[in-house]
Design a protein around this motif. Structure first.
Motif, PDB file in Angstrom:
ATOM      1  N   THR A   1      31.661  45.101  41.735  1.00  0.00           N
ATOM      2  CA  THR A   1      32.022  45.598  43.065  1.00  0.00           C
ATOM      3  C   THR A   1      32.508  47.039  42.991  1.00  0.00           C
ATOM      4  O   THR A   1      32.202  47.856  43.871  1.00  0.00           O
ATOM      5  CB  THR A   1      33.111  44.712  43.697  1.00  0.00           C
ATOM      6  OG1 THR A   1      32.647  43.366  43.753  1.00  0.00           O
ATOM      7  CG2 THR A   1      33.467  45.177  45.103  1.00  0.00           C
ATOM      8  N   LEU A   2      33.243  47.376  41.941  1.00  0.00           N
ATOM      9  CA  LEU A   2      33.736  48.740  41.757  1.00  0.00           C
ATOM     10  C   LEU A   2      32.576  49.727  41.638  1.00  0.00           C
ATOM     11  O   LEU A   2      32.585  50.799  42.263  1.00  0.00           O
ATOM     12  CB  LEU A   2      34.623  48.809  40.517  1.00  0.00           C
ATOM     13  CG  LEU A   2      35.461  50.066  40.297  1.00  0.00           C
ATOM     14  CD1 LEU A   2      36.377  50.321  41.481  1.00  0.00           C
ATOM     15  CD2 LEU A   2      36.253  49.945  39.001  1.00  0.00           C
TER      16      LEU A   2
ATOM     17  N   HIS B   1      42.737  52.816  40.542  1.00  0.00           N
ATOM     18  CA  HIS B   1      41.870  51.711  40.135  1.00  0.00           C
ATOM     19  C   HIS B   1      42.665  50.774  39.241  1.00  0.00           C
ATOM     20  O   HIS B   1      43.129  51.183  38.176  1.00  0.00           O
ATOM     21  CB  HIS B   1      40.659  52.206  39.330  1.00  0.00           C
ATOM     22  CG  HIS B   1      39.694  53.050  40.096  1.00  0.00           C
ATOM     23  ND1 HIS B   1      38.817  52.517  40.998  1.00  0.00           N
ATOM     24  CD2 HIS B   1      39.458  54.385  40.073  1.00  0.00           C
ATOM     25  CE1 HIS B   1      38.070  53.497  41.507  1.00  0.00           C
ATOM     26  NE2 HIS B   1      38.452  54.631  40.968  1.00  0.00           N
TER      27      HIS B   1
ATOM     28  N   VAL C   1      39.691  47.212  34.788  1.00  0.00           N
ATOM     29  CA  VAL C   1      38.865  46.017  34.599  1.00  0.00           C
ATOM     30  C   VAL C   1      39.251  45.426  33.248  1.00  0.00           C
ATOM     31  O   VAL C   1      38.835  45.919  32.195  1.00  0.00           O
ATOM     32  CB  VAL C   1      37.360  46.370  34.641  1.00  0.00           C
ATOM     33  CG1 VAL C   1      36.519  45.103  34.482  1.00  0.00           C
ATOM     34  CG2 VAL C   1      37.004  47.089  35.933  1.00  0.00           C
TER      35      VAL C   1
ATOM     36  N   TYR D   1      34.771  42.033  39.810  1.00  0.00           N
ATOM     37  CA  TYR D   1      35.469  43.273  40.146  1.00  0.00           C
ATOM     38  C   TYR D   1      34.717  44.474  39.587  1.00  0.00           C
ATOM     39  O   TYR D   1      34.520  45.477  40.279  1.00  0.00           O
ATOM     40  CB  TYR D   1      36.898  43.240  39.616  1.00  0.00           C
ATOM     41  CG  TYR D   1      37.639  44.555  39.746  1.00  0.00           C
ATOM     42  CD1 TYR D   1      37.568  45.309  40.923  1.00  0.00           C
ATOM     43  CD2 TYR D   1      38.416  45.052  38.697  1.00  0.00           C
ATOM     44  CE1 TYR D   1      38.247  46.514  41.052  1.00  0.00           C
ATOM     45  CE2 TYR D   1      39.111  46.247  38.816  1.00  0.00           C
ATOM     46  CZ  TYR D   1      39.015  46.988  39.988  1.00  0.00           C
ATOM     47  OH  TYR D   1      39.683  48.184  40.110  1.00  0.00           O
TER      48      TYR D   1
ATOM     49  N   TYR E   1      38.424  43.235  46.749  1.00  0.00           N
ATOM     50  CA  TYR E   1      38.849  44.245  45.784  1.00  0.00           C
ATOM     51  C   TYR E   1      39.225  45.570  46.442  1.00  0.00           C
ATOM     52  O   TYR E   1      39.433  46.569  45.770  1.00  0.00           O
ATOM     53  CB  TYR E   1      37.784  44.438  44.684  1.00  0.00           C
ATOM     54  CG  TYR E   1      37.469  43.130  44.000  1.00  0.00           C
ATOM     55  CD1 TYR E   1      38.416  42.514  43.188  1.00  0.00           C
ATOM     56  CD2 TYR E   1      36.256  42.485  44.210  1.00  0.00           C
ATOM     57  CE1 TYR E   1      38.164  41.296  42.590  1.00  0.00           C
ATOM     58  CE2 TYR E   1      35.981  41.257  43.618  1.00  0.00           C
ATOM     59  CZ  TYR E   1      36.943  40.661  42.810  1.00  0.00           C
ATOM     60  OH  TYR E   1      36.698  39.433  42.224  1.00  0.00           O
ATOM     61  N   ARG E   2      39.293  45.570  47.766  1.00  0.00           N
ATOM     62  CA  ARG E   2      39.850  46.711  48.515  1.00  0.00           C
ATOM     63  C   ARG E   2      40.866  46.190  49.532  1.00  0.00           C
ATOM     64  O   ARG E   2      41.149  46.846  50.528  1.00  0.00           O
ATOM     65  CB  ARG E   2      38.742  47.474  49.248  1.00  0.00           C
ATOM     66  CG  ARG E   2      37.798  48.218  48.336  1.00  0.00           C
ATOM     67  CD  ARG E   2      36.699  48.904  49.115  1.00  0.00           C
ATOM     68  NE  ARG E   2      37.181  50.066  49.834  1.00  0.00           N
ATOM     69  CZ  ARG E   2      36.437  50.790  50.687  1.00  0.00           C
ATOM     70  NH1 ARG E   2      35.191  50.441  50.914  1.00  0.00           N
ATOM     71  NH2 ARG E   2      36.934  51.826  51.296  1.00  0.00           N
TER      72      ARG E   2
ATOM     73  N   THR F   1      41.908  50.192  44.544  1.00  0.00           N
ATOM     74  CA  THR F   1      40.993  49.074  44.315  1.00  0.00           C
ATOM     75  C   THR F   1      41.577  48.136  43.270  1.00  0.00           C
ATOM     76  O   THR F   1      42.412  48.528  42.457  1.00  0.00           O
ATOM     77  CB  THR F   1      39.618  49.560  43.819  1.00  0.00           C
ATOM     78  OG1 THR F   1      39.768  50.152  42.512  1.00  0.00           O
ATOM     79  CG2 THR F   1      38.993  50.564  44.774  1.00  0.00           C
ATOM     80  N   GLY F   2      41.092  46.909  43.287  1.00  0.00           N
ATOM     81  CA  GLY F   2      41.490  45.951  42.266  1.00  0.00           C
ATOM     82  C   GLY F   2      41.692  44.562  42.831  1.00  0.00           C
ATOM     83  O   GLY F   2      41.846  44.389  44.047  1.00  0.00           O
ATOM     84  N   PRO F   3      41.680  43.554  41.961  1.00  0.00           N
ATOM     85  CA  PRO F   3      42.044  42.209  42.403  1.00  0.00           C
ATOM     86  C   PRO F   3      43.507  42.221  42.842  1.00  0.00           C
ATOM     87  O   PRO F   3      44.366  42.735  42.115  1.00  0.00           O
ATOM     88  CB  PRO F   3      41.855  41.355  41.129  1.00  0.00           C
ATOM     89  CG  PRO F   3      41.067  42.201  40.188  1.00  0.00           C
ATOM     90  CD  PRO F   3      41.380  43.617  40.521  1.00  0.00           C
TER      91      PRO F   3
ATOM     92  N   TYR G   1      38.615  38.050  36.772  1.00  0.00           N
ATOM     93  CA  TYR G   1      37.930  38.863  37.770  1.00  0.00           C
ATOM     94  C   TYR G   1      37.018  39.922  37.137  1.00  0.00           C
ATOM     95  O   TYR G   1      36.442  40.750  37.854  1.00  0.00           O
ATOM     96  CB  TYR G   1      38.945  39.591  38.668  1.00  0.00           C
ATOM     97  CG  TYR G   1      39.930  38.689  39.363  1.00  0.00           C
ATOM     98  CD1 TYR G   1      39.578  37.975  40.506  1.00  0.00           C
ATOM     99  CD2 TYR G   1      41.228  38.555  38.885  1.00  0.00           C
ATOM    100  CE1 TYR G   1      40.491  37.154  41.151  1.00  0.00           C
ATOM    101  CE2 TYR G   1      42.150  37.731  39.516  1.00  0.00           C
ATOM    102  CZ  TYR G   1      41.772  37.035  40.652  1.00  0.00           C
ATOM    103  OH  TYR G   1      42.687  36.216  41.282  1.00  0.00           O
ATOM    104  N   LYS G   2      36.910  39.924  35.808  1.00  0.00           N
ATOM    105  CA  LYS G   2      36.231  41.024  35.109  1.00  0.00           C
ATOM    106  C   LYS G   2      34.859  41.349  35.679  1.00  0.00           C
ATOM    107  O   LYS G   2      34.589  42.480  36.073  1.00  0.00           O
ATOM    108  CB  LYS G   2      36.107  40.710  33.620  1.00  0.00           C
ATOM    109  CG  LYS G   2      35.368  41.802  32.850  1.00  0.00           C
ATOM    110  CD  LYS G   2      35.141  41.433  31.391  1.00  0.00           C
ATOM    111  CE  LYS G   2      34.306  42.505  30.707  1.00  0.00           C
ATOM    112  NZ  LYS G   2      34.008  42.167  29.293  1.00  0.00           N
TER     113      LYS G   2
END
Length: 267
Positions: A201-202, A185, A188, A198, A138-139, A83-85, A194-195
């Motif tokens: 969404t996480l 991951h 963040v 993201y 983010y996936r 996951t992540g930007p 994106y803090k």
């Protein structure tokens, strides 16, 4: 004669559930793990295999054939979440995810095909993901790796048809497994643009996995595929709305579907 099954990633989660279910049904089951000695209580055979290491793949398959004389079904289940930007995920982590989710299954397929060709029979099941049918925020890397496996299966099927070897995809939705704990991951970051989106969404993704379906449903679905004489190209297993989201993607205008996803993720 009991069919001989090899399941990559068989030490936990969906792979373990499939292995136990098929063992109960009378199959000769071999699961794989990078460290099989850590799982002495496993109810079926567990052999050492790392999908990123061709040597361990060849040795594991040689072990199965030496002990059982054949290999009837390969279930490419080993996979990794991420996951992540996309902008902030290190390139090395993107490459590592594709090594596990895409290149790994291809390596194992290439290694089992000669034996299945000698037998003039075989079935290869690639465990993909409903996430592979759409680019999820983010996936994105995970969606891309599983989507790539879905597509290459379509091509592979046609190439191996003359050898009486079948191949199919089974795409699960969210299941209650430990994949969230084991995935990469991207952190963040405090000063990331994106803090907030993201981070939110996480939390939502983790909640979906925690409240997911029982992995036994995947085991039952895999058993039905194995019991089918001529398997379909694609199967989906999960919540109705997760499966229906694939149908919506086909029929809705692109931007309408995108807005629906963004609303779902509160973006």
């Amino acid at each position: 004669m009991s069919k001989v099954v090899l399941i990559t990633g068989g030490s936990s989660g969906i792979g373990k559930s499939i292995g136990e279910f098929l063992t109960h049904k009378g199959f000769v089951v071999y699961g794989t793990s990078r460290n099989p000695e850590r799982y002495p209580e496993t109810k079926f055979n567990l052999v050492k295999l790392d999908v990123s290491d061709t040597t361990t793949i060849k040795e594991a398959i040689a072990t199965v054939i030496a002990q059982s004389g054949r290999l009837d079904v390969l279930i490419n289940n080993a996979g990794a979440g991420i996951t992540g930007p996309i902008e902030e995920i290190p390139d090395a982590e993107i490459q590592r995810n594709f090594e596990t989710n895409f290149f790994g299954p291809i390596r194992v397929i290439k290694a089992v095909l000669p034996q299945m060709r000698v037998q003039n029979s075989g079935l290869i099941i690639n465990v993909t993901s409903i996430a592979g049918y759409m680019g999820l925020p983010y996936r994105g890397v995970y969606s891309a790796s599983k989507g790539a496996l879905e597509l290459i299966t379509e091509a592979f099927r046609m190439e191996i048809k003359d050898f009486n070897i079948h191949m199919t995809n089974v795409a699960p939705g969210d299941f209650a497994t430990n994949i969230a704990a084991g995935r990469y991951h991207a952190p963040v970051l405090e000063h990331s643009p994106y803090k907030k989106p993201y981070g939110d969404t996480l939390s939502l993704m983790d909640a979906h996995v925690s409240g997911g379906k029982d992995p036994q449903l995947m085991a039952q679905a895999i058993y039905k595929v194995i019991s089918t004489e001529k398997p379909n190209i694609h199967y989906k297993v999960g919540e109705f709305m997760q499966k229906f989201s694939i149908v919506l993607k086909r029929i809705l205008p692109d931007k309408v579907y995108e807005n629906m996803l963004m609303k779902h993720y509160k973006l």
